[in-house]
Design a protein around this motif. Sequence first.
Motif, short mmCIF file in Angstrom:
data_model
loop_
_atom_site.label_atom_id
_atom_site.label_comp_id
_atom_site.label_asym_id
_atom_site.label_seq_id
_atom_site.Cartn_x
_atom_site.Cartn_y
_atom_site.Cartn_z
N PRO A 162 79.68 78.33 116.27
CA PRO A 162 79.99 78.50 117.69
C PRO A 162 81.44 78.90 117.96
O PRO A 162 81.74 79.44 119.01
CB PRO A 162 79.68 77.13 118.29
CG PRO A 162 79.84 76.18 117.14
CD PRO A 162 79.40 76.92 115.93
N ASN A 163 82.35 78.61 117.00
CA ASN A 163 83.76 78.96 117.21
C ASN A 163 84.44 79.15 115.85
O ASN A 163 83.85 78.87 114.80
CB ASN A 163 84.48 77.87 118.03
CG ASN A 163 84.22 76.48 117.47
OD1 ASN A 163 84.56 76.18 116.33
ND2 ASN A 163 83.63 75.62 118.30
N ASP A 164 85.67 79.63 115.90
CA ASP A 164 86.41 79.93 114.67
C ASP A 164 86.68 78.66 113.85
O ASP A 164 86.68 78.70 112.62
CB ASP A 164 87.73 80.62 115.00
CG ASP A 164 87.53 82.02 115.57
OD1 ASP A 164 86.44 82.58 115.35
OD2 ASP A 164 88.46 82.53 116.24
N HIS A 165 86.93 77.55 114.52
CA HIS A 165 87.22 76.30 113.80
C HIS A 165 86.02 75.85 112.98
O HIS A 165 86.16 75.47 111.81
CB HIS A 165 87.60 75.21 114.80
CG HIS A 165 87.85 73.87 114.17
ND1 HIS A 165 88.91 73.62 113.33
CD2 HIS A 165 87.14 72.70 114.25
CE1 HIS A 165 88.88 72.37 112.92
NE2 HIS A 165 87.80 71.79 113.46
N THR A 166 84.83 75.92 113.58
CA THR A 166 83.62 75.53 112.85
C THR A 166 83.36 76.45 111.68
O THR A 166 83.00 76.00 110.57
CB THR A 166 82.41 75.55 113.80
OG1 THR A 166 82.65 74.67 114.90
CG2 THR A 166 81.15 75.12 113.07
N ILE A 167 83.56 77.74 111.87
CA ILE A 167 83.35 78.69 110.78
C ILE A 167 84.33 78.43 109.64
O ILE A 167 83.97 78.51 108.46
CB ILE A 167 83.49 80.13 111.31
CG1 ILE A 167 82.36 80.44 112.29
CG2 ILE A 167 83.48 81.14 110.17
CD1 ILE A 167 82.47 81.80 112.94
N ALA A 168 85.57 78.11 109.99
CA ALA A 168 86.57 77.82 108.95
C ALA A 168 86.18 76.58 108.16
O ALA A 168 86.34 76.53 106.93
CB ALA A 168 87.95 77.64 109.59
N GLN A 169 85.65 75.56 108.84
CA GLN A 169 85.21 74.35 108.14
C GLN A 169 84.03 74.63 107.22
O GLN A 169 83.97 74.14 106.08
CB GLN A 169 84.85 73.26 109.14
CG GLN A 169 86.06 72.64 109.84
CD GLN A 169 85.67 71.48 110.74
OE1 GLN A 169 84.67 71.54 111.46
NE2 GLN A 169 86.43 70.40 110.69
N ILE A 170 83.09 75.42 107.70
CA ILE A 170 81.93 75.78 106.87
C ILE A 170 82.38 76.58 105.66
O ILE A 170 81.90 76.38 104.54
CB ILE A 170 80.90 76.58 107.70
CG1 ILE A 170 80.35 75.72 108.84
CG2 ILE A 170 79.76 77.08 106.82
CD1 ILE A 170 79.44 76.47 109.79
N ASP A 199 85.28 76.49 104.14
CA ASP A 199 85.93 75.59 103.19
C ASP A 199 84.91 74.77 102.41
O ASP A 199 85.05 74.56 101.20
CB ASP A 199 86.90 74.66 103.91
CG ASP A 199 88.12 75.40 104.47
OD1 ASP A 199 88.40 76.50 103.97
OD2 ASP A 199 88.77 74.87 105.39
N ALA A 200 83.87 74.29 103.11
CA ALA A 200 82.84 73.49 102.45
C ALA A 200 82.08 74.32 101.41
O ALA A 200 81.81 73.85 100.30
CB ALA A 200 81.87 72.92 103.49
N VAL A 201 81.74 75.55 101.77
CA VAL A 201 81.03 76.43 100.83
C VAL A 201 81.91 76.75 99.63
O VAL A 201 81.46 76.72 98.48
CB VAL A 201 80.59 77.72 101.54
CG1 VAL A 201 80.05 78.73 100.53
CG2 VAL A 201 79.52 77.42 102.59
N ARG A 202 83.18 77.04 99.89
CA ARG A 202 84.10 77.36 98.79
C ARG A 202 84.26 76.16 97.85
O ARG A 202 84.26 76.31 96.62
CB ARG A 202 85.45 77.79 99.35
CG ARG A 202 86.45 78.22 98.26
CD ARG A 202 87.80 78.59 98.85
NE ARG A 202 87.73 79.79 99.66
CZ ARG A 202 87.85 79.81 100.98
NH1 ARG A 202 88.02 78.67 101.64
NH2 ARG A 202 87.79 80.94 101.64
N ASP A 203 84.40 74.97 98.42
CA ASP A 203 84.54 73.76 97.59
C ASP A 203 83.28 73.52 96.77
O ASP A 203 83.35 73.14 95.59
CB ASP A 203 84.83 72.55 98.47
CG ASP A 203 86.21 72.61 99.11
OD1 ASP A 203 87.04 73.40 98.63
OD2 ASP A 203 86.45 71.89 100.09
N GLY A 204 82.12 73.71 97.38
CA GLY A 204 80.87 73.51 96.65
C GLY A 204 80.70 74.50 95.51
O GLY A 204 80.31 74.11 94.40
#
Length: 220
Positions: free
Chosen positions: A57-65, A67-72
Amino acid sequence: RLTLACGGTPMHSVEDMDASMLGYAGKVSEVTLGEDKFTFVEECRHAKSCTLLLQGPNDHTIAQIKDAVRDGLRAVKNAIEDTAVVPGAGAFEIAAASNLRINVAKKVKGRAKLGIEAYAEALLIVPKTLAENSGFDVQDCILRLTEEREETGMAIGLDCNSGEPMIPYDEGIFDNVRVKRQCLFLSTVLANQLLLVDEVMRAGKSRAPPPGATDDPMAM
């Protein structure tokens, strides 16, 4: 990236091109998402690369997703390269601290024993943080984990839902070997550097002239 996804060989000219240099994609389409246009290359036979499309829904949420994908993905890559994992949920730190106190400390004499005890206590910061962030009493959790470890001899971690000891292997909770190894190495190096700075500062203060003294040998 397109070459890795579809196969084929990158070329600068079509003059010497033959069928063996071509890749394959079953479907190529252009899709409009919001104000952006994306080209989708799908149904590749031997894909060695792919693109993840993240929406939010927004840039902040996309950035968190992101980071989570990259960490995984990084965690999976580390596990494949290490060909090993260690139990998570603080189990590694509990086991290492218990080994230092029960086995290593008994073989050491003098002030070095205090250093081993301090190192073992520092390792427990991980399960302590897990307990605190989960809303449980830190001391009670550490005592239960330590007692369970000593009684069973198994890798015991903290269940963040109940605050009780559990076996991380049964819950599928693991940590990367290289991450733990790097943490131990860097923390030890940083602690040594801090202690060295303290020694230098203490030595400098001990050599300082007393109040009212002067470095001028002719002064009276």
